[in-house]
Motif scaffolding. Structure first.
Motif, PDB file in Angstrom:
ATOM      1  N   GLY A   1      -9.613  -5.052 -23.151  1.00  0.00           N
ATOM      2  CA  GLY A   1      -9.452  -3.914 -24.037  1.00  0.00           C
ATOM      3  C   GLY A   1      -9.498  -4.330 -25.478  1.00  0.00           C
TER       4      GLY A   1
ATOM      5  N   ASN B   1     -17.573   6.488 -26.240  1.00  0.00           N
ATOM      6  CA  ASN B   1     -16.529   7.471 -26.533  1.00  0.00           C
ATOM      7  C   ASN B   1     -16.548   7.740 -28.026  1.00  0.00           C
ATOM      8  OD1 ASN B   1     -15.783   5.707 -24.194  1.00  0.00           O
ATOM      9  ND2 ASN B   1     -14.220   7.280 -23.921  1.00  0.00           N
TER      10      ASN B   1
ATOM     11  N   THR C   1     -11.274   3.037 -19.649  1.00  0.00           N
ATOM     12  CA  THR C   1     -12.474   3.014 -18.824  1.00  0.00           C
ATOM     13  C   THR C   1     -12.094   2.430 -17.473  1.00  0.00           C
ATOM     14  OG1 THR C   1     -13.809   2.679 -20.810  1.00  0.00           O
ATOM     15  CG2 THR C   1     -14.887   2.240 -18.700  1.00  0.00           C
TER      16      THR C   1
ATOM     17  N   ASP D   1     -17.639  10.237 -23.598  1.00  0.00           N
ATOM     18  CA  ASP D   1     -16.674  11.286 -23.869  1.00  0.00           C
ATOM     19  C   ASP D   1     -16.817  11.647 -25.346  1.00  0.00           C
ATOM     20  OD1 ASP D   1     -14.521  12.977 -23.407  1.00  0.00           O
ATOM     21  OD2 ASP D   1     -13.016  11.410 -23.657  1.00  0.00           O
TER      22      ASP D   1
ATOM     23  N   ASN E   1      -6.442  11.888 -27.464  1.00  0.00           N
ATOM     24  CA  ASN E   1      -5.953  11.878 -28.843  1.00  0.00           C
ATOM     25  C   ASN E   1      -4.661  12.674 -28.951  1.00  0.00           C
ATOM     26  OD1 ASN E   1      -8.238  10.431 -29.753  1.00  0.00           O
ATOM     27  ND2 ASN E   1      -9.409  12.328 -29.936  1.00  0.00           N
TER      28      ASN E   1
ATOM     29  N   THR F   1     -15.324  -4.338 -24.217  1.00  0.00           N
ATOM     30  CA  THR F   1     -15.153  -3.066 -24.925  1.00  0.00           C
ATOM     31  C   THR F   1     -14.572  -3.302 -26.306  1.00  0.00           C
ATOM     32  OG1 THR F   1     -14.220  -0.829 -24.762  1.00  0.00           O
ATOM     33  CG2 THR F   1     -12.856  -2.634 -23.938  1.00  0.00           C
TER      34      THR F   1
ATOM     35  N   THR G   1      -5.646   2.581 -30.180  1.00  0.00           N
ATOM     36  CA  THR G   1      -5.568   2.678 -31.635  1.00  0.00           C
ATOM     37  C   THR G   1      -4.182   3.208 -31.978  1.00  0.00           C
ATOM     38  OG1 THR G   1      -7.940   3.060 -31.866  1.00  0.00           O
ATOM     39  CG2 THR G   1      -6.552   3.737 -33.701  1.00  0.00           C
TER      40      THR G   1
ATOM     41  N   THR H   1      -8.364   5.101 -25.315  1.00  0.00           N
ATOM     42  CA  THR H   1      -9.542   5.190 -24.456  1.00  0.00           C
ATOM     43  C   THR H   1      -9.343   4.270 -23.262  1.00  0.00           C
ATOM     44  OG1 THR H   1     -11.085   5.782 -26.209  1.00  0.00           O
ATOM     45  CG2 THR H   1     -12.014   4.719 -24.263  1.00  0.00           C
TER      46      THR H   1
ATOM     47  N   TRP I   1      -8.685  -7.997 -27.996  1.00  0.00           N
ATOM     48  CA  TRP I   1      -7.875  -8.902 -27.182  1.00  0.00           C
ATOM     49  C   TRP I   1      -8.539  -9.115 -25.853  1.00  0.00           C
ATOM     50  CZ3 TRP I   1      -6.031  -6.169 -22.976  1.00  0.00           C
ATOM     51  CH2 TRP I   1      -5.940  -4.796 -23.135  1.00  0.00           C
ATOM     52  N   GLN I   2      -9.791  -8.704 -25.820  1.00  0.00           N
ATOM     53  CA  GLN I   2     -10.630  -8.945 -24.658  1.00  0.00           C
ATOM     54  C   GLN I   2     -10.673  -7.725 -23.790  1.00  0.00           C
ATOM     55  OE1 GLN I   2     -10.372  -9.428 -21.013  1.00  0.00           O
ATOM     56  NE2 GLN I   2     -12.422  -9.112 -21.612  1.00  0.00           N
ATOM     57  N   PRO I   3     -11.805  -7.408 -23.191  1.00  0.00           N
ATOM     58  CA  PRO I   3     -13.037  -8.132 -23.433  1.00  0.00           C
ATOM     59  C   PRO I   3     -13.635  -7.619 -24.728  1.00  0.00           C
ATOM     60  CG  PRO I   3     -13.379  -6.483 -21.755  1.00  0.00           C
ATOM     61  CD  PRO I   3     -11.981  -6.338 -22.190  1.00  0.00           C
TER      62      PRO I   3
ATOM     63  N   THR J   1     -14.951   7.083 -18.148  1.00  0.00           N
ATOM     64  CA  THR J   1     -14.152   6.794 -19.337  1.00  0.00           C
ATOM     65  C   THR J   1     -13.711   8.089 -20.000  1.00  0.00           C
ATOM     66  OG1 THR J   1     -14.116   5.552 -21.422  1.00  0.00           O
ATOM     67  CG2 THR J   1     -16.184   6.624 -20.848  1.00  0.00           C
ATOM     68  N   ASP J   2     -12.486   8.092 -20.512  1.00  0.00           N
ATOM     69  CA  ASP J   2     -11.961   9.244 -21.239  1.00  0.00           C
ATOM     70  C   ASP J   2     -11.098   8.775 -22.394  1.00  0.00           C
ATOM     71  OD1 ASP J   2     -12.664  11.917 -20.225  1.00  0.00           O
ATOM     72  OD2 ASP J   2     -11.839  11.212 -18.335  1.00  0.00           O
ATOM     73  N   THR J   3     -11.172   9.529 -23.480  1.00  0.00           N
ATOM     74  CA  THR J   3     -10.348   9.290 -24.659  1.00  0.00           C
ATOM     75  C   THR J   3      -9.278  10.365 -24.755  1.00  0.00           C
ATOM     76  OG1 THR J   3     -12.181   8.275 -25.854  1.00  0.00           O
ATOM     77  CG2 THR J   3     -10.372   9.144 -27.180  1.00  0.00           C
TER      78      THR J   3
ATOM     79  N   THR K   1     -10.118  -0.988 -18.398  1.00  0.00           N
ATOM     80  CA  THR K   1      -9.915  -1.535 -19.737  1.00  0.00           C
ATOM     81  C   THR K   1      -9.188  -0.489 -20.573  1.00  0.00           C
ATOM     82  OG1 THR K   1     -12.106  -0.759 -20.443  1.00  0.00           O
ATOM     83  CG2 THR K   1     -11.947  -3.037 -19.683  1.00  0.00           C
ATOM     84  N   LEU K   2      -8.532  -0.947 -21.633  1.00  0.00           N
ATOM     85  CA  LEU K   2      -7.663  -0.094 -22.447  1.00  0.00           C
ATOM     86  C   LEU K   2      -7.932  -0.358 -23.923  1.00  0.00           C
ATOM     87  CD1 LEU K   2      -5.135   1.687 -22.974  1.00  0.00           C
ATOM     88  CD2 LEU K   2      -3.749  -0.379 -22.615  1.00  0.00           C
ATOM     89  N   ASN K   3      -8.406   0.660 -24.638  1.00  0.00           N
ATOM     90  CA  ASN K   3      -8.570   0.573 -26.091  1.00  0.00           C
ATOM     91  C   ASN K   3      -7.477   1.410 -26.729  1.00  0.00           C
ATOM     92  OD1 ASN K   3     -11.222   0.414 -24.656  1.00  0.00           O
ATOM     93  ND2 ASN K   3     -11.906  -0.274 -26.656  1.00  0.00           N
TER      94      ASN K   3
END
Lengths: 325, 325
Positions: A122, B90, A134, B123, A51, B47, A92, A132, B323-325, A47-49, A88-90
């Motif tokens: 995500g 992260n 993963t 991270d 910014n 996540t 912000t 972020t 919006w999952q997971p 996983t990497d973030t 997965t995709l977070n």
């Protein structure tokens, strides 16, 4: 619920475009994803973030941000010799901007499709732009490449060319398209990582700079290394744009190239070049693993000097270091 | 490399304290983690990102932020009936503050130890405080709970009490310790999720509010539901602190309780209560699944009204929705 750009709309846009695979039993739309692992394999997770202003210049195109956010993670799987499967995709975001999201997904999903990676879940939140990712991949039991396997006498190899992304960043608006693409659209060396599983003794991806990352390998392997500047592969664009001192600094210390730096027994050299050829990547022998710990650089003048691992890192500089995965 | 608080020090602090499990073949310290799945099981991945001022008040203690960042993710695994195993972290921090990090890890790792969760990677980056946690768990093939299984005639159940976290947020400095703990240190209902695998037809965790999350269940299941306000479980603290109108609004619409809302056939009612008792959690029947889509609420006056799913959500409010997971 009220606007065209609220979060459920963002989620719906993502979900519609996410793609899938047979081993995704449940993707976006529940509390968690349900995924089926192939028998006889281990799970590899990284996983990497990223910014804004730290991991990409603020003027980076949204599609390039999307590509790079996935690419830097896939590069970690490449360094392990893993086959990518899911991510997965977070996200912000400062505001719910569907145009920005669509462009971001263009780049993200273009790269995902190239490697058959399904986006399975995500989160979207509001705040300063931050991404972020993963990633999940597989390796047959016990087959993963690690940083810790380098042996005294092994050759040190690098894929592609190094310093290009640093040159792209330094030249910014004046960069050639190729140098800027090296910065914005790095190529994760997935096929090479797979091809090296039987040949390399240790492997890492060059995210922080060649010396910094080779430094991680020798530290984990309890060995040292000497790198010969005269052997470092260089692109024509980098050669044209900078004097020798700047070039060498970028080749040894510049981050973001996402090439693979790996070690292999000298007896494996022919196998290594054949494997790289199958993977469609040029690899170059640039040095040797030694018993004496630390890193040494043989300069263009033939003199060997102790080196500082001099990559981007930590809170001393406006850059981070992934502390794994 | 220069200071006591640079990123490598942060990483070393995290790595020293991360703990491990037998199925972690490689944890923190390489490009990726290598993890061994148990045979006959599927992987469950969730996540969530938490941002300061959005997902926790700025005055929240670092140890509580650490607890909550893991708890909201484990709650998603609970809702799937999954056994937690591994997580990644992260951390985006405004500065490398080892005191803050140690306190954060106190809360994070206290909860991780309670559920035998190994921190296998992550991270650290610099920027406005933001935390992304990704959790991994297992379920036997085909045994996961989903949102989509609710059947007409099923009972609707809720664990624990609802509205307490919203009350803790509203009362802020005036909140009782219990209400503030409900907000800051939610309890993921892992044991209950496992106990419900054989009994529940659908399940979700209440993060956005009871009606909002039950709304996700009925939408995914192509059914509707009626909830009876008179049946909603309530804590003594909530009862003491607010009038009936405010209480009901918090019970139906308040987020962050992280209780499980689930459905089960009426014939299963005795099994459900027995399973909950084994898990050490009180569960309460609060309504019924109906063929007519949408949500209806039977008020204290006995009148049934159409309900708006009225939880925290999207970019319309300063809150997100996973919006999952």
């Amino acid at each position: 619920m009220s606007g065209a750009n609220n979060e459920f709309d963002l989620i719906a846009r993502i979900r519609t475009r996410a793609g899938t695979r047979d081993d995704v039993l449940l993707g976006i739309g529940d509390d968690a994803a349900i995924l089926r692992m192939p028998a006889g394999h281990d799970l590899v997770v990284s996983t990497d973030t990223l910014n804004i202003g730290v991991h990409f210049p603020p003027d980076t195109a949204p599609s390039d941000i999307g590509w790079k956010a996935l690419a830097v993670n896939l590069s970690d799987l490449a360094a392990m010799g893993a086959t990518p499967a899911w991510c997965t995709l977070n996200l912000t975001l400062p505001e719910a901007n569907s145009g920005w999201l669509d462009a971001f997904l263009d780049g993200f999903l273009e790269l995902a499709a190239l490697h058959d990676v399904a986006l399975v879940g995500g989160d979207t939140t509001r705040g300063p732009l931050s991404i972020t990712v993963t990633v999940h991949g597989f390796v047959p039991h016990g087959a993963a490449l690690r940083r810790s396997g380098a042996q005294v006498g092994d050759d040190v190899w690098i894929s592609g060319t190094v310093g290009d992304a640093a040159a792209g960043l330094a030249l910014h608006g004046q960069a050639t398209r190729n140098l800027r693409e090296r910065l914005d659209r790095p190529t994760p060396r997935i096929a090479l990582g797979l091809a090296l599983r039987d040949n390399a003794s240790a492997c890492i991806d060059v995210s922080d700079g060649l010396l910094a990352d080779l430094g991680h390998v020798v530290l984990a392997s309890h060995v040292g290394a000497e790198v010969d500047v005269a052997l470092l592969p260089i692109s024509g664009e980098l050669l044209d744009a900078f004097d020798a001192t700047s070039r060498i600094a970028m080749q040894l210390g510049g981050g973001d190239d996402y090439e693979l730096c790996f070690t292999a027994a000298p007896a494996r050299a022919a196998d290594v070049t054949a494997a790289a050829k199958r993977a469609g990547v040029v690899v170059t022998r640039i040095g040797r693993i030694e018993a004496q710990t630390g890193l040494r650089v043989r300069g263009a003048d033939g003199v060997v000097r102790e080196a500082q691992a001099n990559g981007y890192r930590h809170f001393d500089t406006p850059r981070d270091e992934a502390w794994q995965p």
